[in-house]
Design a protein around this motif. Structure first.
Motif, PDB file in Angstrom:
ATOM      1  N   PHE A  49       0.862  -1.185   0.000  1.00 40.37           N
ATOM      2  CA  PHE A  49       0.000   0.000   0.000  1.00 40.37           C
ATOM      3  C   PHE A  49       0.894   1.230   0.000  1.00 40.37           C
ATOM      4  O   PHE A  49       1.851   1.305   0.784  1.00 40.37           O
ATOM      5  N   ASP A  50       0.566   2.176  -0.873  1.00 36.91           N
ATOM      6  CA  ASP A  50       1.335   3.416  -0.950  1.00 36.91           C
ATOM      7  C   ASP A  50       0.849   4.380   0.122  1.00 36.91           C
ATOM      8  O   ASP A  50      -0.329   4.753   0.148  1.00 36.91           O
ATOM      9  N   VAL A  51       1.754   4.777   1.007  1.00 39.19           N
ATOM     10  CA  VAL A  51       1.359   5.665   2.106  1.00 39.19           C
ATOM     11  C   VAL A  51       0.723   6.957   1.574  1.00 39.19           C
ATOM     12  O   VAL A  51      -0.086   7.593   2.271  1.00 39.19           O
ATOM     13  N   GLU A  52       1.059   7.326   0.336  1.00 38.36           N
ATOM     14  CA  GLU A  52       0.470   8.543  -0.255  1.00 38.36           C
ATOM     15  C   GLU A  52      -1.025   8.380  -0.529  1.00 38.36           C
ATOM     16  O   GLU A  52      -1.733   9.365  -0.754  1.00 38.36           O
ATOM     17  N   ASP A  53      -1.513   7.132  -0.507  1.00 40.56           N
ATOM     18  CA  ASP A  53      -2.934   6.897  -0.737  1.00 40.56           C
ATOM     19  C   ASP A  53      -3.777   7.114   0.522  1.00 40.56           C
ATOM     20  O   ASP A  53      -5.003   6.930   0.484  1.00 40.56           O
ATOM     21  N   GLY A  54      -3.132   7.459   1.627  1.00 37.11           N
ATOM     22  CA  GLY A  54      -3.882   7.911   2.796  1.00 37.11           C
ATOM     23  C   GLY A  54      -4.380   6.830   3.731  1.00 37.11           C
ATOM     24  O   GLY A  54      -5.588   6.575   3.802  1.00 37.11           O
ATOM     25  N   PRO A  55      -3.463   6.201   4.483  1.00 45.60           N
ATOM     26  CA  PRO A  55      -3.928   5.275   5.528  1.00 45.60           C
ATOM     27  C   PRO A  55      -4.687   6.045   6.604  1.00 45.60           C
ATOM     28  O   PRO A  55      -4.373   7.201   6.877  1.00 45.60           O
ATOM     29  N   MET A  56      -5.685   5.409   7.184  1.00 36.98           N
ATOM     30  CA  MET A  56      -6.501   6.081   8.209  1.00 36.98           C
ATOM     31  C   MET A  56      -6.475   5.264   9.498  1.00 36.98           C
ATOM     32  O   MET A  56      -6.595   4.034   9.454  1.00 36.98           O
ATOM     33  N   MET A  57      -6.358   5.951  10.624  1.00 41.07           N
ATOM     34  CA  MET A  57      -6.405   5.250  11.904  1.00 41.07           C
ATOM     35  C   MET A  57      -7.833   4.767  12.163  1.00 41.07           C
ATOM     36  O   MET A  57      -8.783   5.534  12.043  1.00 41.07           O
ATOM     37  N   GLU A  92       1.475  -2.824  26.106  1.00 39.36           N
ATOM     38  CA  GLU A  92       1.227  -3.484  24.828  1.00 39.36           C
ATOM     39  C   GLU A  92       0.107  -2.719  24.143  1.00 39.36           C
ATOM     40  O   GLU A  92      -0.896  -2.384  24.777  1.00 39.36           O
ATOM     41  N   THR A  93       0.299  -2.421  22.869  1.00 40.78           N
ATOM     42  CA  THR A  93      -0.707  -1.651  22.145  1.00 40.78           C
ATOM     43  C   THR A  93      -1.073  -2.351  20.851  1.00 40.78           C
ATOM     44  O   THR A  93      -0.207  -2.886  20.163  1.00 40.78           O
ATOM     45  N   ASP A  94      -2.356  -2.350  20.538  1.00 39.65           N
ATOM     46  CA  ASP A  94      -2.855  -2.857  19.263  1.00 39.65           C
ATOM     47  C   ASP A  94      -3.437  -1.687  18.487  1.00 39.65           C
ATOM     48  O   ASP A  94      -4.339  -0.990  18.986  1.00 39.65           O
ATOM     49  N   ASN A  95      -2.911  -1.463  17.300  1.00 41.69           N
ATOM     50  CA  ASN A  95      -3.423  -0.384  16.461  1.00 41.69           C
ATOM     51  C   ASN A  95      -4.064  -0.974  15.219  1.00 41.69           C
ATOM     52  O   ASN A  95      -3.574  -1.947  14.656  1.00 41.69           O
ATOM     53  N   VAL A  96      -5.148  -0.354  14.803  1.00 39.57           N
ATOM     54  CA  VAL A  96      -5.852  -0.769  13.594  1.00 39.57           C
ATOM     55  C   VAL A  96      -5.851   0.392  12.607  1.00 39.57           C
ATOM     56  O   VAL A  96      -6.226   1.517  12.971  1.00 39.57           O
ATOM     57  N   TRP A  97      -5.382   0.110  11.403  1.00 43.73           N
ATOM     58  CA  TRP A  97      -5.375   1.111  10.325  1.00 43.73           C
ATOM     59  C   TRP A  97      -6.248   0.624   9.190  1.00 43.73           C
ATOM     60  O   TRP A  97      -6.312  -0.580   8.919  1.00 43.73           O
ATOM     61  N   VAL A  98      -6.903   1.563   8.543  1.00 43.98           N
ATOM     62  CA  VAL A  98      -7.695   1.252   7.355  1.00 43.98           C
ATOM     63  C   VAL A  98      -6.919   1.745   6.137  1.00 43.98           C
ATOM     64  O   VAL A  98      -6.520   2.914   6.073  1.00 43.98           O
ATOM     65  N   LEU A  99      -6.694   0.844   5.200  1.00 41.46           N
ATOM     66  CA  LEU A  99      -5.944   1.162   3.980  1.00 41.46           C
ATOM     67  C   LEU A  99      -6.917   1.098   2.803  1.00 41.46           C
ATOM     68  O   LEU A  99      -7.250  -0.001   2.333  1.00 41.46           O
ATOM     69  N   LEU A 122     -16.242   3.336   2.020  1.00 36.76           N
ATOM     70  CA  LEU A 122     -14.860   3.411   1.537  1.00 36.76           C
ATOM     71  C   LEU A 122     -14.571   2.491   0.364  1.00 36.76           C
ATOM     72  O   LEU A 122     -13.487   2.540  -0.211  1.00 36.76           O
ATOM     73  N   GLY A 123     -15.508   1.642   0.004  1.00 39.08           N
ATOM     74  CA  GLY A 123     -15.238   0.669  -1.044  1.00 39.08           C
ATOM     75  C   GLY A 123     -14.340  -0.433  -0.520  1.00 39.08           C
ATOM     76  O   GLY A 123     -14.403  -0.798   0.660  1.00 39.08           O
ATOM     77  N   VAL A 124     -13.439  -0.941  -1.376  1.00 45.70           N
ATOM     78  CA  VAL A 124     -12.544  -2.014  -0.933  1.00 45.70           C
ATOM     79  C   VAL A 124     -11.444  -1.416  -0.060  1.00 45.70           C
ATOM     80  O   VAL A 124     -10.865  -0.372  -0.391  1.00 45.70           O
ATOM     81  N   MET A 125     -11.180  -2.089   1.042  1.00 45.79           N
ATOM     82  CA  MET A 125     -10.142  -1.598   1.953  1.00 45.79           C
ATOM     83  C   MET A 125      -9.496  -2.785   2.651  1.00 45.79           C
ATOM     84  O   MET A 125     -10.099  -3.848   2.761  1.00 45.79           O
ATOM     85  N   ASP A 126      -8.262  -2.573   3.084  1.00 46.20           N
ATOM     86  CA  ASP A 126      -7.580  -3.562   3.908  1.00 46.20           C
ATOM     87  C   ASP A 126      -7.537  -3.039   5.342  1.00 46.20           C
ATOM     88  O   ASP A 126      -7.174  -1.879   5.565  1.00 46.20           O
ATOM     89  N   VAL A 127      -7.905  -3.888   6.274  1.00 47.37           N
ATOM     90  CA  VAL A 127      -7.862  -3.516   7.688  1.00 47.37           C
ATOM     91  C   VAL A 127      -6.619  -4.161   8.297  1.00 47.37           C
ATOM     92  O   VAL A 127      -6.526  -5.385   8.384  1.00 47.37           O
ATOM     93  N   LEU A 128      -5.682  -3.309   8.674  1.00 48.87           N
ATOM     94  CA  LEU A 128      -4.390  -3.749   9.206  1.00 48.87           C
ATOM     95  C   LEU A 128      -4.408  -3.658  10.736  1.00 48.87           C
ATOM     96  O   LEU A 128      -4.740  -2.605  11.288  1.00 48.87           O
TER      97      LEU A 128
END
Lengths: 131, 157
Positions: B74-82, B144-151, B116-122
């Protein structure tokens, strides 16, 4: 100090979200994402017409509310969901209530609301109360 | 009879190490600047603002944000979202204490949403461990931290 289920947590208010703080956070996070720094980039990406607060700053506002509400207490756990952006110039208010009390542990639910746009973050936390 | 999937599967990245190689220390000056930036005074007991959990683990993990995105193709320029962030503390973060970071990607799940259409949940997990003791595997972590990003996968929308 005693706590009871249903008690409201005193709000923590940021009167104006600061674009200058976002510049500091770009350094803290080692992440110069321009949507936090350059309004023209925000406009070009169709994300609005003001710079966007970094997500963890919003978490910090909610932590501030919890720390003020439970002096000497410790945040043991916290989960927050990012529902919408906070923009430079927004007035943001963190508020919450107690949902459970078990010995020296208090459970809370909370939100971060922006004037005119509603809830932008929401979550839960567990606080250990230090006697 | 099976149907063709609507989109290709997400890259298989679960288990990718995010162990860091450098240490991270919150200085008193940085802690004061961070606290002031969010409207509070620094604590008097030597503890750092707890939101450093996010900053310290992100800065000292083994990949940059752009690098994590690249791992996920995933290109970071495409705007990952927390999407969300969770943290469990077993001790406070202390000013002046060097820490190291361990962690790994837990999952990358491809979904389709109306908004958002198709997205990957990281989802990835990071641990903050005092640098002078403990393995990055976890036992001595102070948090310990768990973070979820939407790509968002605009190319698959």
């Amino acid at each position: 100090m005693t706590y009871a289920v249903g008690d409201a947590i005193a709000p923590f208010t940021i009167k104006t979200v600061s674009p200058d703080a976002m510049k500091d956070w770009a350094v803290f996070l080692a992440d110069p994402n321009p949507i936090h720094l350059d309004v023209e980039v925000v406009k070009a990406k169709g994300l609005g017409d003001r710079v966007i607060n970094q997500g963890p700053i919003n978490v910090a506002y909610m932590m501030n509310m919890l720390m003020a509400a439970f002096p000497g207490g410790t945040i043991e756990a916290m989960d927050s969901r990012f529902l919408d952006n906070v923009y430079g110039g927004d007035k943001a208010v963190a508020s919450g209530r107690i949902t459970a009390v078990d010995g020296d542990r208090v459970e809370c639910e909370f939100s971060l609301d922006v004037e005119g746009r509603g809830t932008v973050n929401a979550g839960t936390a567990t606080i250990r109360i230090n006697a | 009879m099976s149907e063709e999937p609507e989109f290709p599967p997400a890259p298989q990245v679960a288990g990718t190490s995010l162990d860091g190689t450098k240490t991270f220390t919150v200085s008193a000056d940085e802690n004061e600047r961070l606290c002031r930036s969010v409207g509070v005074a620094p604590a008097a007991d030597g503890s750092a603002h707890p939101v450093w959990y996010y900053v310290a683990t992100q800065v000292a993990m083994g990949k940059t944000v752009a690098g994590v995105c690249e791992t996920c193709e995933f290109d970071v320029e495409d705007g990952p979202m927390m999407g969300s962030s969770g943290v469990r503390f077993s001790a406070p973060i202390m000013v002046g204490q060097p820490y190291k970071v361990g962690g790994e990607i837990l999952s990358l799940v491809r979904k389709k949403s109306r908004k958002l259409g198709v997205m990957d949940v990281l989802t990835y997990r990071l641990r903050l461990i005092p640098a002078d003791g403990g393995a990055v595997g976890g036992g001595d972590a102070i948090l310990e931290t768990d973070n979820v990003w939407v790509l968002p996968r605009k190319e698959l929308a």
